[in-house]
Design a protein around this motif. Structure first.
Motif, PDB file in Angstrom:
ATOM      1  N   LYS A 291       0.734  -1.051  -0.048  1.00  0.00           N
ATOM      2  CA  LYS A 291       0.043  -0.079  -0.144  1.00  0.00           C
ATOM      3  C   LYS A 291       0.977   1.171   0.183  1.00  0.00           C
ATOM      4  O   LYS A 291       2.037   1.247   0.456  1.00  0.00           O
ATOM      5  N   LEU A 292       0.213   2.398  -0.360  1.00  0.00           N
ATOM      6  CA  LEU A 292       1.012   3.576  -0.633  1.00  0.00           C
ATOM      7  C   LEU A 292       1.643   3.938   0.921  1.00  0.00           C
ATOM      8  O   LEU A 292       2.722   4.215   0.775  1.00  0.00           O
ATOM      9  N   VAL A 293       0.967   4.028   1.982  1.00  0.00           N
ATOM     10  CA  VAL A 293       1.409   4.208   3.193  1.00  0.00           C
ATOM     11  C   VAL A 293       2.797   3.356   3.428  1.00  0.00           C
ATOM     12  O   VAL A 293       3.678   3.863   3.940  1.00  0.00           O
TER      13      VAL A 293
ATOM     14  N   ALA B 280       6.120   9.754  -2.182  1.00  0.00           N
ATOM     15  CA  ALA B 280       5.872   8.374  -2.848  1.00  0.00           C
ATOM     16  C   ALA B 280       4.966   8.431  -4.169  1.00  0.00           C
ATOM     17  O   ALA B 280       5.071   7.845  -5.044  1.00  0.00           O
ATOM     18  N   MET B 281       3.771   8.925  -3.921  1.00  0.00           N
ATOM     19  CA  MET B 281       2.554   9.020  -5.137  1.00  0.00           C
ATOM     20  C   MET B 281       3.088   9.685  -6.157  1.00  0.00           C
ATOM     21  O   MET B 281       2.969   9.238  -7.406  1.00  0.00           O
ATOM     22  N   ARG B 282       4.074  10.717  -6.159  1.00  0.00           N
ATOM     23  CA  ARG B 282       4.429  11.344  -7.235  1.00  0.00           C
ATOM     24  C   ARG B 282       5.546  10.666  -8.051  1.00  0.00           C
ATOM     25  O   ARG B 282       5.634  10.382  -9.243  1.00  0.00           O
ATOM     26  N   MET B 283       6.351   9.966  -7.229  1.00  0.00           N
ATOM     27  CA  MET B 283       7.420   9.056  -7.904  1.00  0.00           C
ATOM     28  C   MET B 283       6.597   7.937  -8.599  1.00  0.00           C
ATOM     29  O   MET B 283       6.791   7.502  -9.610  1.00  0.00           O
ATOM     30  N   LEU B 284       5.657   7.275  -7.856  1.00  0.00           N
ATOM     31  CA  LEU B 284       4.776   6.143  -8.460  1.00  0.00           C
ATOM     32  C   LEU B 284       4.179   6.563  -9.707  1.00  0.00           C
ATOM     33  O   LEU B 284       4.033   5.721 -10.713  1.00  0.00           O
ATOM     34  N   ASP B 285       3.264   7.776  -9.833  1.00  0.00           N
ATOM     35  CA  ASP B 285       2.798   8.183 -10.900  1.00  0.00           C
ATOM     36  C   ASP B 285       3.779   8.308 -12.059  1.00  0.00           C
ATOM     37  O   ASP B 285       3.315   7.743 -13.167  1.00  0.00           O
TER      38      ASP B 285
END
Length: 168
Positions: free
Chosen positions: A62-64, A77-82
């Protein structure tokens, strides 16, 4: 190459001397890491590669959880994942155990990038380690293992077995 003297059990090494040696080694390892990314540098930054390695090592997350493992905010983390998802290296999937959760995972292409970069890094580190004497190699394994454990970094699956494979 700098002269190296095998330490004796009675040697006390100053903390500043050890810190300096670790900093010098870390500069070398960062250089090796950056060079190993050469073939994918147009697609993946060093922090993004670290995220891919965490997914490869720990599996779907999960993202967290991923942000905690990376020591960054979930938004970072979300920006890197995108970016990694746009590059086809990572993917989002619904958690089969809880459809409200999204799990993040490597794509086969992402796994291939991790394997290729890791292989390049391994080749370069092997070339460096081969220049050490057997005694220096043994001391390095002990010192790096203790350092890694003191820093709280777990060995990746298979690394521990590789570390001890040559020991009798």
């Amino acid at each position: 190459m700098a002269e190296y003297a095998e330490p004796t059990p009675d040697d006390e090494v100053d903390v500043d001397a050890v810190t300096g040696a670790v900093l010098a080694a870390s500069r070398l390892l960062v250089s090796v890491s950056v060079r190993s990314l050469g073939s994918v540098a147009d697609r993946v930054t060093l922090p993004q590669f670290r995220l891919l390695v965490v997914l490869a090592t720990h599996g779907d997350a999960k993202l967290v959880e991923l942000a905690e493992r990376l020591g960054v905010n979930p938004s970072t983390a979300m920006r890197m994942l995108d970016r990694l998802i746009a590059a086809g290296l990572a993917d989002r999937q619904s958690n089969p155990d809880n459809r409200r959760e999204t799990m993040l995972r490597l794509t086969p292409e992402g796994r291939s990038v991790v394997e290729d970069v890791t292989a390049a890094r391994r080749r370069e580190i092997t070339a460096i380690v081969e220049r050490l004497t057997p005694g220096q190699r043994s001391a390095l394994v002990g010192a790096l293992t203790a350092f890694t454990e003191a820093g709280g970094e777990p060995a990746a699956p298979g690394e521990e077995a590789e570390l001890y494979a040559g020991r009798g």
